[in-house]
Motif scaffolding. Structure first.
Motif, short mmCIF file in Angstrom:
data_model
loop_
_atom_site.label_atom_id
_atom_site.label_comp_id
_atom_site.label_asym_id
_atom_site.label_seq_id
_atom_site.Cartn_x
_atom_site.Cartn_y
_atom_site.Cartn_z
N PRO A 15 -18.87 101.17 68.43
CA PRO A 15 -18.54 100.45 67.20
C PRO A 15 -17.82 101.31 66.17
CG PRO A 15 -20.84 101.08 67.15
CD PRO A 15 -20.31 101.53 68.49
N ALA A 16 -17.63 102.62 66.45
CA ALA A 16 -17.00 103.51 65.48
C ALA A 16 -16.17 104.54 66.23
CB ALA A 16 -18.03 104.20 64.60
N ALA A 17 -14.95 104.82 65.74
CA ALA A 17 -14.07 105.78 66.40
C ALA A 17 -13.05 106.27 65.38
CB ALA A 17 -13.37 105.16 67.61
N GLN A 18 -12.23 107.25 65.81
CA GLN A 18 -11.23 107.86 64.95
C GLN A 18 -9.84 107.53 65.45
OE1 GLN A 18 -11.97 112.02 63.91
NE2 GLN A 18 -13.97 111.88 64.93
N PRO A 19 -8.82 107.66 64.58
CA PRO A 19 -7.45 107.48 65.05
C PRO A 19 -7.13 108.43 66.20
CG PRO A 19 -7.52 107.52 62.66
CD PRO A 19 -8.89 107.90 63.12
N GLY A 20 -6.46 107.92 67.21
CA GLY A 20 -6.16 108.69 68.40
C GLY A 20 -7.13 108.45 69.54
N ASP A 21 -8.30 107.86 69.24
CA ASP A 21 -9.27 107.57 70.29
C ASP A 21 -8.86 106.33 71.07
OD1 ASP A 21 -10.71 109.70 69.42
OD2 ASP A 21 -12.28 108.53 68.41
N THR A 22 -9.35 106.22 72.28
CA THR A 22 -9.19 105.02 73.11
C THR A 22 -10.56 104.46 73.41
OG1 THR A 22 -7.14 105.83 74.09
CG2 THR A 22 -8.30 104.09 75.27
N ILE A 23 -10.77 103.19 73.10
CA ILE A 23 -12.03 102.51 73.37
C ILE A 23 -11.76 101.36 74.32
CG2 ILE A 23 -12.94 103.14 71.11
CD1 ILE A 23 -12.44 100.25 70.24
N GLU A 24 -12.83 100.76 74.82
CA GLU A 24 -12.69 99.65 75.75
C GLU A 24 -13.27 98.37 75.14
OE1 GLU A 24 -14.50 100.76 79.43
OE2 GLU A 24 -12.68 101.74 80.17
N LEU A 25 -12.52 97.29 75.33
CA LEU A 25 -12.96 95.96 74.91
C LEU A 25 -13.23 95.13 76.17
CD1 LEU A 25 -13.34 93.54 72.93
CD2 LEU A 25 -10.86 93.17 73.12
N THR A 26 -14.46 94.64 76.29
CA THR A 26 -14.83 93.79 77.42
C THR A 26 -15.08 92.38 76.91
OG1 THR A 26 -15.84 95.65 78.59
CG2 THR A 26 -16.47 93.44 79.30
N VAL A 27 -14.40 91.40 77.50
CA VAL A 27 -14.51 89.99 77.11
C VAL A 27 -14.98 89.21 78.32
CG1 VAL A 27 -13.32 87.99 76.16
CG2 VAL A 27 -12.62 90.29 75.48
N THR A 28 -16.03 88.42 78.14
CA THR A 28 -16.61 87.63 79.24
C THR A 28 -16.78 86.19 78.80
OG1 THR A 28 -17.81 89.58 80.03
CG2 THR A 28 -18.54 87.43 80.86
N LEU A 29 -16.33 85.25 79.64
CA LEU A 29 -16.51 83.83 79.39
C LEU A 29 -17.40 83.26 80.48
CD1 LEU A 29 -15.74 81.20 77.84
CD2 LEU A 29 -13.92 80.91 79.52
N THR A 30 -18.47 82.55 80.08
CA THR A 30 -19.40 81.93 81.03
C THR A 30 -19.44 80.44 80.78
OG1 THR A 30 -20.75 83.94 80.98
CG2 THR A 30 -21.75 81.98 81.94
N ASN A 31 -19.32 79.66 81.86
CA ASN A 31 -19.26 78.20 81.79
C ASN A 31 -20.61 77.64 82.20
OD1 ASN A 31 -18.64 75.51 81.84
ND2 ASN A 31 -17.24 75.63 83.59
N HIS A 32 -21.34 77.05 81.24
CA HIS A 32 -22.64 76.45 81.52
C HIS A 32 -22.56 74.95 81.75
CE1 HIS A 32 -24.69 80.20 80.62
NE2 HIS A 32 -24.09 80.26 79.43
N THR A 33 -21.34 74.40 81.78
CA THR A 33 -21.19 72.96 82.01
C THR A 33 -21.12 72.68 83.51
OG1 THR A 33 -18.78 72.94 81.99
CG2 THR A 33 -19.89 72.88 79.85
N GLN A 34 -21.01 71.40 83.83
CA GLN A 34 -20.97 70.98 85.23
C GLN A 34 -19.55 70.66 85.69
OE1 GLN A 34 -23.72 67.74 85.66
NE2 GLN A 34 -25.50 68.97 85.08
N ALA A 35 -18.55 71.15 84.95
CA ALA A 35 -17.15 70.91 85.32
C ALA A 35 -16.36 72.19 85.11
CB ALA A 35 -16.55 69.78 84.50
N THR A 36 -15.37 72.41 85.93
CA THR A 36 -14.47 73.54 85.76
C THR A 36 -13.65 73.35 84.49
OG1 THR A 36 -14.34 73.90 88.15
CG2 THR A 36 -12.57 74.82 86.80
N VAL A 37 -13.51 74.41 83.69
CA VAL A 37 -12.83 74.31 82.41
C VAL A 37 -11.75 75.38 82.33
CG1 VAL A 37 -14.83 73.36 81.22
CG2 VAL A 37 -14.50 75.83 81.29
N SER A 38 -10.79 75.13 81.44
CA SER A 38 -9.74 76.11 81.17
C SER A 38 -9.51 76.15 79.66
CB SER A 38 -8.45 75.74 81.90
OG SER A 38 -7.44 76.70 81.64
#
Length: 767
Positions: free
Chosen positions: A68-91
């Protein structure tokens, strides 16, 4: 909302995450419990925090930063996850907004992810399978710059699917390590004398400070006030930290046994007769002796004395402190004032409903006047206006304040019977297609025969014992049924849909400051019943305002002939009640009762066009407001389409699927800026018609066509004609000839007035 900082331990982070798991499990159990036998409840919950963000619901989106904290010049990673709890395929569509100075460290994106480099946005279109299917990607981000003044930035995620749009943000601190520039403190202090330590630091905030005082004490606070109990030289050290690191600085402070006089007051605005405390802040090795001279001839020898001044003025307070090492003195001027002198001009009697004025009379020191009018209303100012909506004795209070205190005075005022600006009922005829406005019909207010009920004497409704904790609206129902009982009529059933309509209209009157039956959106009572889904017949509406208690409203209704036909309507079987208390509204108390007949069918919804009126005339450049009322929500696929009718055909110029306010739909258009599909319409001055249609793949209902005339705008720029000339070679001639002189055009001619509507120039779409 929850968050975890850079220094959180792993167990605390896990507990915060499990807390939301328990919340969701509990929320799901409540949805199953209360939604049994009905449709599945749709819920969502957004959580924004440090280094992570979540959108919980049928579609769950999770953002997680590697730090959650870094300095200029650093490289961090962003992980994004989508989970579908419905009974139909979605986009769904997921938009990620990166803060300034944050860029992807790679251009190798997963399928469905694209980057708008200039806007700093990532667009993700994942196709996610049903029943727990998920999609995820991890993207390295490079932190290129930092905003020193605002180091906390946000990566915002917007999830859009069907009618769902939810937003959550993961905060990211981007900054530089701190630097301690200096420690600010007196170079020498006395034993026991309080003083403040301050550190000036550079870098990115927020900063935390840790002070080591050199005598074994450690203080974890910013800019602390400290004292030393023994003389000596102390090495003070401060540690200034931010998420990027820690910086330290040392400084020596000399603590001496000599006395140092210092004091402060418990109140800086002292008034006559007020007891104040002189707070001793002196130092020095004990024993110490004190001598106070308060400047009014009174002295004291306590360390921290109390004193009261008997008259206004400015007094020089003198403190002398002594010990075996010497003597120290301190002086401070104390200004003593007094609360303001005030009076009021108030009539002794006033008729109810009549606006009157009250005025204050205060001295020049008054900074604020506050009025309490005795009926729950509070006003502010030297002169205020008010009116009373009920009778009785009112105690008006005025509080005048200045920097030295407040003075309160009060007077009694009698409110006599007068012109109560209360409701006279406006009852509607059955709705007519394309009616411009409802009309009065006191003879037949609800479309059925409602005979009047004669009264032999004034009807009086006494207060009754009501259930403890009952609301004013519930009490209104009790009094309505009590009034009906006294006329041998059956009690009415409370129907939630009718109460919803009554409450909404009550709030609407208070919010928009009007009284009557036509809502702020132009809706009529019967339409409001259709809007809330009441499936039976409309049987009347009664409203009242200015009555503090429900029995007063019902008593007024029964004593009013037009109201009495509704309250004592033998055809009514159902009722809904509403109540609003708003001291910012003109009449404070508002009441509404909606009546229904469970044996009658509901009225069919009708399309009522409001604006513009037939034969409306306007310039082609002027905005025209088109508005209409439709009392029921539109079904899936339904839409209102506004058509401009010409001699070349009908052209759709606007489509609406949502009302602007309540049941009213509104759109503003100018003739010179109309489009139909992708084509621009060139509407010239002339006579046209317009029509409104409710469509769902085809017309369902339509209004009558209304003529409209567009005229030329005299202020619009007019093109100047271009004069074309042909050069002719001169022919030699022995005889001189006269050369004609060209006459310039005297103004630009106006286009001729059309005798019929000009054709619309439009593009025909390919089929």
């Amino acid at each position: 909302m929850f968050s975890y900082g850079k220094f959180d331990t792993l167990p605390s982070i896990m507990m915060k995450r499990w807390r939301w798991v328990f919340f969701l499990l509990g929320g799901g159990w409540l949805v199953w419990l209360f939604g049994a036998g009905g449709s599945t409840a749709v819920y969502s919950q957004t959580v924004s925090g440090e280094g992570e963000a979540h959108i919980y619901g049928n579609l769950q989106l999770d953002l997680l930063l590697s730090t959650p904290a870094a300095q200029p010049g650093d490289t961090i990673e962003l992980t994004v996850t989508l989970t579908n709890h419905t009974q139909a395929t979605v986009s769904p569509t997921i938009d990620l907004q990166l803060p300034p100075g944050v860029r992807p460290a790679t251009m190798l994106f997963p399928a469905g992810l694209s980057l708008n480099l200039q806007a700093g946005t990532l667009d993700w279109l994942p196709v996610t399978l049903a029943n727990g299917g998920s999609n995820s990607f991890t993207l390295p981000l490079r932190l290129e710059t930092a905003d020193i003044a605002n180091p906390t930035q946000e990566i915002t995620a917007v999830l859009r699917h069907n009618d769902l749009e939810e937003t959550a943000a993961a905060s990211l601190w981007i900054g530089v390590p701190p630097q301690v520039n200096r420690i600010i403190s007196p170079p020498q202090v006395a034993v026991g004398q309080p003083f403040q330590l301050r550190a000036t630091a550079g870098g990115s905030g927020p900063f935390t400070q840790m002070w080591h005082l050199g005598d074994g004490r450690r203080v974890e606070t910013n800019d602390p006030v400290v004292l030393f109990s023994a003389s000596g030289i102390y090495e003070v050290q401060v540690e200034v930290s931010n998420p990027a690191g820690t910086a330290t600085l040392r400084q020596s402070i000399s603590v001496v046994p000599h006395p140092a006089a210092q004091f402060s007051l418990s109140d800086s605005t002292v008034s006559v007769g007020q007891t104040i405390t002189f707070i001793n802040q002196s130092g020095g090795a004990g024993p110490l002796t004190y001598h106070w001279d308060f400047g009014d001839g009174i002295t004291a020898v306590e360390a921290t004395p109390n004193h009261t001044y008997s008259s206004p003025g400015t007094y020089m307070v003198h403190l002398t402190v002594q010990n075996e090492f010497g003597q120290s003195e301190a002086y401070w001027p104390v200004t003593v004032g007094q609360p303001p002198v005030v009076d009021m001009i108030l009539p002794e009697r006033i008729p109810a409903g009549e606006t009157f004025q009250v005025q204050s009379m205060g001295d020049a020191t008054v900074t604020r006047y506050e009025w309490s009018m005795g009926d729950g209303r509070s006003l502010e100012g030297p002169v205020v206006e008010h009116s009373y909506g009920r009778l009785g004795e009112m105690y008006v209070t005025l509080v005048a304040s200045n920097e030295f205190g407040s003075t309160q005075i009060g007077r009694w005022l009698t409110v006599d019977p007068g012109v109560l600006h209360l409701y006279l009922p406006l009852v509607l005829k059955p709705l007519v297609q394309d009616a411009a406005a409802p009309v009065e019909n006191p003879e037949n207010p609800v479309g059925i025969d409602l005979p009047d009920v004669a009264l032999d004497e004034l009807f009086i409704l006494r207060p009754m014992a009501v259930p403890p904790g009952s609301t004013p609206a519930e009490q209104l129902l009790l009094y309505i049924n009590e009034a009906r009982r006294q006329f041998d009529l059956a009690p009415l059933n409370l129907v939630p849909e009718l109460s919803s309509a009554a409450q909404e209209h009550t709030i609407d009157m208070a919010r928009f400051g009007y009284t009557g039956h036509t809502g702020a959106d132009g809706s009529a009572p019967a339409e409001r019943l259709l809007q809330v889904g009441y499936p039976r017949g409309y049987a009347g509406e009664a409203t009242a305002w200015g009555f503090e208690y429900p029995h007063q409203a019902v008593e007024f209704w029964v004593n009013s002939p037009a109201h009495r036909r509704i309250i004592l309507n033998a055809n009514a079987t159902d009722v809904g009640v509403g109540y609003s208390l708003d001291f910012n509204a003109p009449n404070v108390w508002y009441w509404t009762a909606e009546f229904g007949n469970q044996f009658a069918a509901a009225d069919a919804p009708l399309l009522r066009v409001q604006e513009p009126a037939p034969d409306f005339e306007t310039m082609v450049t002027s905005l025209v407001t088109f508005s209409w009322n439709w009392p029921v929500p539109l079904a899936d696929g339904e839409q209102f389409v506004l058509y401009l009718q010409t001699n070349r055909g009908d052209f759709p110029v606007a489509r609406l699927t949502q009302p602007t306010l309540g049941t009213r739909y509104t759109v503003q258009l100018a003739a010179n800026n109309l489009t139909s599909g992708n084509a621009r319409l060139q509407v010239k001055p002339g006579n046209y018609s317009w029509q409104l249609r409710l469509e769902n793949g085809g017309p369902i209902m339509q209004s009558t066509a209304r003529p409209i005339t567009f005229t030329i705008d005299p202020n619009a720029p007019t093109p100047t004609p271009t004069v074309t000339t042909t050069a002719v070679s001169p022919t030699p001639s022995p005889t001189p000839t006269a050369t004609p002189t060209a006459v310039p055009p005297q103004g630009t001619p106006l286009p001729p007035t059309p005798t019929s509507p000009p054709p619309l120039i439009t593009a025909t779409p390919n089929r």
